[in-house]
Write a protein that holds these residues in place. Structure first.
Motif, PDB file in Angstrom:
ATOM      1  N   LEU A 213       0.884  -1.164   0.000  1.00 57.84           N
ATOM      2  CA  LEU A 213       0.000   0.000   0.000  1.00 57.84           C
ATOM      3  C   LEU A 213       0.923   1.214   0.000  1.00 57.84           C
ATOM      4  CD1 LEU A 213      -3.126   0.583   2.234  1.00 57.84           C
ATOM      5  CD2 LEU A 213      -1.540   2.414   1.706  1.00 57.84           C
ATOM      6  N   HIS A 214       0.881   1.991  -1.071  1.00 58.36           N
ATOM      7  CA  HIS A 214       1.801   3.115  -1.224  1.00 58.36           C
ATOM      8  C   HIS A 214       1.227   4.357  -0.548  1.00 58.36           C
ATOM      9  CE1 HIS A 214       4.579   1.273  -4.238  1.00 58.36           C
ATOM     10  NE2 HIS A 214       3.539   0.447  -4.348  1.00 58.36           N
ATOM     11  N   ILE A 215       2.077   5.045   0.209  1.00 59.70           N
ATOM     12  CA  ILE A 215       1.650   6.250   0.926  1.00 59.70           C
ATOM     13  C   ILE A 215       2.659   7.371   0.684  1.00 59.70           C
ATOM     14  CG2 ILE A 215       1.006   7.251   3.156  1.00 59.70           C
ATOM     15  CD1 ILE A 215       0.555   4.486   4.243  1.00 59.70           C
ATOM     16  N   TRP A 216       2.131   8.536   0.359  1.00 56.60           N
ATOM     17  CA  TRP A 216       2.916   9.764   0.287  1.00 56.60           C
ATOM     18  C   TRP A 216       2.485  10.631   1.468  1.00 56.60           C
ATOM     19  CZ3 TRP A 216       1.236   6.919  -3.715  1.00 56.60           C
ATOM     20  CH2 TRP A 216       2.080   6.692  -4.802  1.00 56.60           C
ATOM     21  N   PRO A 217       3.078  10.469   2.644  1.00 53.58           N
ATOM     22  CA  PRO A 217       2.637  11.220   3.835  1.00 53.58           C
ATOM     23  C   PRO A 217       3.194  12.640   3.824  1.00 53.58           C
ATOM     24  CG  PRO A 217       4.462   9.781   4.407  1.00 53.58           C
ATOM     25  CD  PRO A 217       4.193   9.555   2.953  1.00 53.58           C
ATOM     26  N   ARG A 218       2.326  13.603   4.008  1.00 51.45           N
ATOM     27  CA  ARG A 218       2.770  14.999   3.976  1.00 51.45           C
ATOM     28  C   ARG A 218       2.247  15.801   5.164  1.00 51.45           C
ATOM     29  NH1 ARG A 218       5.557  12.538   1.043  1.00 51.45           N
ATOM     30  NH2 ARG A 218       5.975  12.903  -1.180  1.00 51.45           N
ATOM     31  N   GLY A 219       2.127  15.161   6.313  1.00 54.81           N
ATOM     32  CA  GLY A 219       1.744  15.867   7.527  1.00 54.81           C
ATOM     33  C   GLY A 219       0.248  16.011   7.689  1.00 54.81           C
ATOM     34  N   SER A 220      -0.330  17.023   7.087  1.00 52.99           N
ATOM     35  CA  SER A 220      -1.770  17.259   7.217  1.00 52.99           C
ATOM     36  C   SER A 220      -2.566  16.631   6.084  1.00 52.99           C
ATOM     37  CB  SER A 220      -2.058  18.766   7.255  1.00 52.99           C
ATOM     38  OG  SER A 220      -1.672  19.379   6.036  1.00 52.99           O
ATOM     39  N   PHE A 221      -1.888  16.031   5.107  1.00 54.75           N
ATOM     40  CA  PHE A 221      -2.582  15.390   3.993  1.00 54.75           C
ATOM     41  C   PHE A 221      -1.714  14.254   3.457  1.00 54.75           C
ATOM     42  CE2 PHE A 221      -0.069  18.887   2.378  1.00 54.75           C
ATOM     43  CZ  PHE A 221       0.529  18.389   1.228  1.00 54.75           C
ATOM     44  N   MET A 222      -2.288  13.456   2.560  1.00 51.70           N
ATOM     45  CA  MET A 222      -1.524  12.337   2.013  1.00 51.70           C
ATOM     46  C   MET A 222      -2.167  11.844   0.723  1.00 51.70           C
ATOM     47  SD  MET A 222      -2.577   9.060   4.391  1.00 51.70           S
ATOM     48  CE  MET A 222      -4.275   8.447   4.438  1.00 51.70           C
ATOM     49  N   LEU A 223      -1.377  11.118  -0.031  1.00 49.32           N
ATOM     50  CA  LEU A 223      -1.836  10.384  -1.205  1.00 49.32           C
ATOM     51  C   LEU A 223      -1.562   8.914  -0.935  1.00 49.32           C
ATOM     52  CD1 LEU A 223      -2.815  10.653  -4.265  1.00 49.32           C
ATOM     53  CD2 LEU A 223      -0.371  10.453  -4.840  1.00 49.32           C
ATOM     54  N   ILE A 224      -2.507   8.036  -1.285  1.00 50.89           N
ATOM     55  CA  ILE A 224      -2.269   6.607  -1.161  1.00 50.89           C
ATOM     56  C   ILE A 224      -2.568   5.946  -2.505  1.00 50.89           C
ATOM     57  CG2 ILE A 224      -2.884   6.623   1.287  1.00 50.89           C
ATOM     58  CD1 ILE A 224      -5.456   5.080   0.520  1.00 50.89           C
ATOM     59  N   VAL A 368     -14.316   2.248  15.254  1.00 48.03           N
ATOM     60  CA  VAL A 368     -14.590   3.574  14.685  1.00 48.03           C
ATOM     61  C   VAL A 368     -13.560   4.580  15.197  1.00 48.03           C
ATOM     62  CG1 VAL A 368     -16.220   5.510  14.706  1.00 48.03           C
ATOM     63  CG2 VAL A 368     -17.046   3.203  14.243  1.00 48.03           C
ATOM     64  N   ASP A 369     -13.251   4.512  16.489  1.00 42.14           N
ATOM     65  CA  ASP A 369     -12.241   5.409  17.070  1.00 42.14           C
ATOM     66  C   ASP A 369     -10.845   5.101  16.532  1.00 42.14           C
ATOM     67  OD1 ASP A 369     -14.202   6.664  18.567  1.00 42.14           O
ATOM     68  OD2 ASP A 369     -13.829   5.457  20.367  1.00 42.14           O
ATOM     69  N   LEU A 370     -10.509   3.834  16.443  1.00 40.97           N
ATOM     70  CA  LEU A 370      -9.185   3.445  15.947  1.00 40.97           C
ATOM     71  C   LEU A 370      -8.978   3.883  14.506  1.00 40.97           C
ATOM     72  CD1 LEU A 370      -8.759  -0.174  17.412  1.00 40.97           C
ATOM     73  CD2 LEU A 370      -7.455   1.861  18.035  1.00 40.97           C
ATOM     74  N   ALA A 371     -10.006   3.783  13.690  1.00 46.36           N
ATOM     75  CA  ALA A 371      -9.887   4.180  12.287  1.00 46.36           C
ATOM     76  C   ALA A 371      -9.570   5.661  12.159  1.00 46.36           C
ATOM     77  CB  ALA A 371     -11.183   3.846  11.541  1.00 46.36           C
ATOM     78  N   LEU A 372     -10.196   6.463  13.001  1.00 40.74           N
ATOM     79  CA  LEU A 372      -9.927   7.901  12.960  1.00 40.74           C
ATOM     80  C   LEU A 372      -8.506   8.195  13.411  1.00 40.74           C
ATOM     81  CD1 LEU A 372     -11.206  10.679  12.428  1.00 40.74           C
ATOM     82  CD2 LEU A 372     -11.879  10.745  14.832  1.00 40.74           C
ATOM     83  N   GLN A 373      -8.061   7.525  14.461  1.00 38.13           N
ATOM     84  CA  GLN A 373      -6.699   7.740  14.964  1.00 38.13           C
ATOM     85  C   GLN A 373      -5.644   7.321  13.946  1.00 38.13           C
ATOM     86  OE1 GLN A 373      -6.607   5.520  18.649  1.00 38.13           O
ATOM     87  NE2 GLN A 373      -8.393   6.598  19.453  1.00 38.13           N
ATOM     88  N   ASN A 374      -5.948   6.307  13.141  1.00 40.50           N
ATOM     89  CA  ASN A 374      -4.959   5.799  12.199  1.00 40.50           C
ATOM     90  C   ASN A 374      -4.696   6.756  11.042  1.00 40.50           C
ATOM     91  OD1 ASN A 374      -3.278   3.396  12.016  1.00 40.50           O
ATOM     92  ND2 ASN A 374      -4.262   3.023  10.039  1.00 40.50           N
ATOM     93  N   TYR A 375      -5.588   7.710  10.833  1.00 41.09           N
ATOM     94  CA  TYR A 375      -5.351   8.718   9.795  1.00 41.09           C
ATOM     95  C   TYR A 375      -4.109   9.537  10.134  1.00 41.09           C
ATOM     96  CZ  TYR A 375      -6.431  12.520   6.495  1.00 41.09           C
ATOM     97  OH  TYR A 375      -6.389  13.442   5.480  1.00 41.09           O
ATOM     98  N   VAL A 376      -3.978   9.910  11.398  1.00 44.62           N
ATOM     99  CA  VAL A 376      -2.800  10.675  11.826  1.00 44.62           C
ATOM    100  C   VAL A 376      -1.536   9.847  11.627  1.00 44.62           C
ATOM    101  CG1 VAL A 376      -1.702  11.890  13.736  1.00 44.62           C
ATOM    102  CG2 VAL A 376      -4.196  11.953  13.489  1.00 44.62           C
ATOM    103  N   GLU A 377      -1.628   8.564  11.946  1.00 43.10           N
ATOM    104  CA  GLU A 377      -0.464   7.688  11.768  1.00 43.10           C
ATOM    105  C   GLU A 377      -0.051   7.643  10.300  1.00 43.10           C
ATOM    106  OE1 GLU A 377       0.329   2.916  12.004  1.00 43.10           O
ATOM    107  OE2 GLU A 377      -0.411   3.903  13.827  1.00 43.10           O
ATOM    108  N   MET A 378      -1.010   7.476   9.393  1.00 40.64           N
ATOM    109  CA  MET A 378      -0.681   7.298   7.980  1.00 40.64           C
ATOM    110  C   MET A 378      -0.132   8.570   7.342  1.00 40.64           C
ATOM    111  SD  MET A 378      -3.856   4.937   6.661  1.00 40.64           S
ATOM    112  CE  MET A 378      -3.206   4.775   4.987  1.00 40.64           C
ATOM    113  N   ARG A 379      -0.706   9.715   7.686  1.00 45.59           N
ATOM    114  CA  ARG A 379      -0.293  10.938   7.000  1.00 45.59           C
ATOM    115  C   ARG A 379       0.885  11.650   7.663  1.00 45.59           C
ATOM    116  NH1 ARG A 379      -2.887  15.277   9.860  1.00 45.59           N
ATOM    117  NH2 ARG A 379      -4.770  14.629  10.973  1.00 45.59           N
ATOM    118  N   ALA A 380       1.247  11.222   8.885  1.00 40.62           N
ATOM    119  CA  ALA A 380       2.308  11.937   9.606  1.00 40.62           C
ATOM    120  C   ALA A 380       3.269  11.023  10.353  1.00 40.62           C
ATOM    121  CB  ALA A 380       1.688  12.947  10.577  1.00 40.62           C
TER     122      ALA A 380
END
Length: 474
Positions: A213-224, A368-380
């Motif tokens: 799964l390719h991720i371009w993490p850029r802090g406040s946003f990302m491309l996957i 539901v809570d974990l999914a929201l928290q994982n956004y921060v992990e993926m993008r930052a």
């Protein structure tokens, strides 16, 4: 006892799989879907750009396996294994981060491919009838009468012993239930949206490594980017709406990619970026929680209708499939007829539904809570030193003590440990890990201090208790 009939509203992933389960347990099943049958060639494009790519993992496979191991095998023939995240830095460097030290992986699967497989499976049961082009209007949940509307706006009525709402995050079944049930309900939109792009194959081959799964993490946003069977990738840009608002033209989106995702821009192509940004919808991201999920012995909601979540843990579909498996296990627990649940009395059915709602709502709230928290992990956090250090340490401990220390991602994606227990265990494990690190640090500092004092000679050391006190303050 007369034949039991279940009416399922929603013919997507969860609805079609639940139809199979109820048929296997002896129910007469009528499934109603408002869209046309996407298996027909003239409707095959209806799922394009509808949503983010799907990732199926152990919880989803477990539900398929319980229904029919051969179905699980057929689905596995249509997936692409993703063994980890491939992190793309701004300078184009790629770094692989494995999901699991023992090689376990998640899998990319096309939504339309999976829906078609499940609809075909449902059609193979003689007691299942699929109705396309019918929209739910209302229901009398006490009598079990359901009113639907066909594509010509004509209404029809059907009677059911059980009504299953699998009609998605904006569920009409849930809305109607709320008029009869004291249902706690919350819905939250996050301040981020998404837009999809396609990365075409390069000379018939994948443009990037397909097993990540390719991720371009850029802090406040990302491309996957997730791989597809036709050797393309589906790319999804997630970022705040305020940044979407700053993109006013096709030139702006190209300049944005050139600045933040130059390697992706080269592989997608400027012209495709321009065309698809203009043509593809900009989707909203929301999550919802509600409880209870049932009304007496007459109705239950499943999947996104009960617990929509943001897509950043890849658990939406997996959780929905697990809903069906959990409900099936509980209903079988009430049955005295082996593997048949169509013989349950109204009282037994209500006991099963009440138990399901009480147990499952706790677990789904956790994911539901974990999914929201994982956004921060993926993008930052995936490029953060502290995150990487902990990931390395946990991986090492998991390899040495596989049952005692299990990383959070492993528990969520590669086990069937209930989500609420995952969170509880993770919190306990984190506390233990932090204390161990503190003690190891304290021991190292004391050892270094003692060694230094001996080398310097003649200098008095602080008492051990006072040194520990200072370390705790630190």
């Amino acid at each position: 006892m007369p034949e039991r009939r279940v009416v399922i509203v929603g013919g997507g992933l969860v609805g079609s799989l639940s139809a199979c389960y109820f048929a296997k347990r002896g129910w007469s099943v009528d499934l109603y879907e408002k869209r046309p049958d996407i298996r027909l060639p003239e409707h095959s494009n209806l799922t394009e750009h509808r949503s983010i790519n799907l990732a199926i993992s152990e919880r989803g496979f477990s539900a398929l396996r319980r229904l029919d191991p051969e179905l699980e095998a057929r689905v596995k023939e249509s997936v692409i294994p993703m063994h980890g995240r491939m992190i793309h830095s701004l300078d184009g460097k790629q770094t692989s981060q494995a999901y699991d030290v023992f090689g376990k992986h998640i899998n990319s699967v096309g939504r339309s491919t999976l829906i078609k497989l499940l609809l075909d499976e449902a059609s193979s049961y003689p007691q299942v009838t699929l109705h396309f082009g019918f929209e739910f209007v209302r229901a009398d949940f006490d009598s079990g009468r359901v009113v639907l509307q066909d594509s010509s706006k004509e209404e029809c009525c059907v009677d059911a012993d059980l009504i299953v709402g699998a009609d998605g995050a904006y569920s009409l079944v849930r809305q109607r239930m709320m008029a009869r049930v004291r249902m706690n309900y919350s819905q939250t939109y996050i301040e981020h949206g998404y837009c999809e792009f396609s990365m075409p194959a390069q000379e018939g081959a994948f443009a990037m490594n397909p097993n990540h799964l390719h991720i371009w993490p850029r802090g406040s946003f990302m491309l996957i980017a997730l791989p597809n069977l036709d050797h393309s990738f589906t790319c999804t840009l997630f970022m705040p709406w305020s940044q979407f608002d700053q993109i006013k033209s096709n030139d702006d989106i190209v300049a944005f990619f050139h600045k933040h995702f130059p390697d992706a821009l080269q592989l997608i192509g400027e012209q495709r970026i321009r065309l698809e940004y203009a043509a593809n919808p900009k989707g909203s991201l929301m999550y919802l929680k509600c409880a209870p999920y049932t009304y007496k012995h007459r109705a239950v909601i499943l999947g996104d209708a009960a617990h929509a979540m943001v897509p950043f843990y890849g658990q939406g579909m997996n959780c929905g499939f697990e809903d069906i498996e959990v409900l099936d296990r509980i209903m079988l627990g009430q049955s005295d007829k082996g593997d048949c649940t169509a013989t349950l009395s109204d009282e037994q059915l209500q006991q099963a539904l009440d138990e399901y709602s009480a147990v499952r709502s706790v677990d789904t709230s956790a994911i539901v809570d974990l999914a929201l928290q994982n956004y921060v992990e993926m993008r930052a956090k995936v490029v953060d030193f502290a995150y990487l250090a902990r990931k390395f340490l946990e991986g090492m401990l998991h390899r040495l003590f596989p049952r005692q220390v299990i990383p959070l991602y492993t528990m969520v994606s590669f086990t069937s440990i209930p989500y609420a227990q995952v969170v509880q265990r993770w919190n306990q494990q984190s506390l233990w890990l932090h204390r161990s690190i503190r003690m190891a640090t304290a021991a190292a500092v004391v050892g270094i201090g003692a060694f230094s004092a001996r080398m310097m000679g003649g200098h008095q050391l602080l008492p051990f208790s006072e040194l520990l006190h200072k370390l705790k303050r630190f």
